[in-house]
Structures are given as C-alpha cells and as structure tokens.
Design a protein around this motif. Structure first.
Motif, short mmCIF file in Angstrom:
data_model
loop_
_atom_site.label_atom_id
_atom_site.label_comp_id
_atom_site.label_asym_id
_atom_site.label_seq_id
_atom_site.Cartn_x
_atom_site.Cartn_y
_atom_site.Cartn_z
N SER A 8 -6.53 -3.91 3.13
CA SER A 8 -6.58 -3.08 1.95
C SER A 8 -5.63 -1.92 2.14
CB SER A 8 -8.01 -2.57 1.73
OG SER A 8 -8.07 -1.78 0.59
N ASP A 10 -4.04 1.74 0.23
CA ASP A 10 -4.50 2.77 -0.67
C ASP A 10 -3.30 3.43 -1.34
OD1 ASP A 10 -6.24 4.41 -2.02
OD2 ASP A 10 -6.50 5.81 -0.35
N ALA A 63 0.92 2.22 -9.70
CA ALA A 63 0.43 2.19 -8.32
C ALA A 63 1.61 2.11 -7.37
CB ALA A 63 -0.47 0.97 -8.11
N LYS A 107 -7.91 -0.64 -7.34
CA LYS A 107 -7.62 0.79 -7.46
C LYS A 107 -7.09 1.11 -8.86
CE LYS A 107 -6.36 4.77 -5.23
NZ LYS A 107 -6.57 5.55 -4.12
N GLU A 110 -10.09 0.89 -11.32
CA GLU A 110 -10.94 2.08 -11.19
C GLU A 110 -10.29 3.30 -11.83
OE1 GLU A 110 -11.59 2.17 -6.97
OE2 GLU A 110 -13.16 0.62 -7.07
#
Length: 164
Positions: A8, A10, A63, A107, A110
């Motif tokens: 994962s 971030d 992102a 992400k 969310e």
C-alpha cells in the motif's frame, strides 16, 4: 524497486486546478482507451476540464505526483436534501494500471467522499460495469450498495442513452 502489487502506498491527494487540465485529460484518455470507449481526444478534453474546473462545475481530485489517478465528482440539487450540491455523483475514478492494488483507488474514494460531504452533499452515487470486480469490491467495501432499500432488496440498475 517498485512497490509490489500487495503493498500500500500513501499518495498525496489534492484538488485539481485549471492548470492540471491537460494531465487530467491524459488520464481520462488512457482510461477510455483501456476500455475501448470513444473520446474526443486529449486537446478537447483538456479544454473542457479547464473550463469545468475553473467554473467549479466539477471537482477533480488528483493522486500522486504523476498524477497517478483521479476522481471526478459532479453535484446537483436533490429533492431529499437542501442545498445546491446535495447530491454527488462520482463520475470517474481511475488509477494507472501499473499502480493498481496499492490503495490509491481507496484513498481517492475516501477523499471524494470527504470532499463531497464538505461541499454539502448528503448522498453519493456512482456507476460501474458488472464485470469490473475490483471496482465493485472497492465500492462495496466503502459502504456503497446496488440494492434498493435493504441488503436483500432488489438490484438497482443504471441505464444510459446517447441523445445524438
């Protein structure tokens, strides 16, 4: 060494500005090509994104530095809740193929939910293909349902039609 598929990462999530329009257009063009969908091309998409973002007719979240993915949200009034942006529609959510499975989509989702709530939305809907199991799993794990009224209610369907 690039992250493994199960790792994962971030990424930073930020709201796109009109200056990001070309990068968003390239991502959408890649998305359309991946699924053999028509597109007016990067130049036309870039112009449209610049206008829609500048006029706040759309919210685009990016992102990573690439950018590595995006979420696209549109708003409309809704009879069940007050306010001009009470209903949010997650129009697009895309992560570049080489980075999928690393948490970027989650992400972005969310962040889209939080952003829509901050804009006054009380409800979000989206559509996805029946055979896109990864997307369906992501959405369902975040609380989205395709059942009307209750977990055992009838399946909801999404329809579309071209007008030209």
């Amino acid at each position: 060494m690039p992250p493994r598929q199960s790792d994962s990462i971030d990424p930073a999530i930020r709201r796109a500005t009109p200056g990001d329009a070309e990068a968003v257009a390239r991502l959408l063009q890649d998305f359309q090509e991946e699924f053999d969908e028509p597109s007016p091309g990067v130049d036309a998409l870039g112009e449209r994104y610049a206008d829609l973002i500048r006029n706040r007719d759309m919210t685009v979240l990016l992102a990573g530095d690439g950018p590595d993915g995006f979420a696209q949200i549109r708003y409309r009034p809704w009879v069940y809740s007050a306010g001009p942006q009470a209903h949010a529609y997650l129009e697009e959510l895309y992560v570049v193929p080489s980075l999928r499975g690393q948490g970027i989509g989650r992400k972005l989702l969310e962040a889209a939910l939080e952003t829509a709530g901050n804009e006054g939305a009380t409800h979000m809907e989206l559509g996805t293909s029946e055979d896109d199991l990864a997307a369906r799993s992501l959405y369902e794990s975040a609380g989205f349902t395709n059942r009307e009224g209750s977990p055992d209610g009838p399946v909801m369907l999404f329809y579309e039609r071209e007008l030209t």
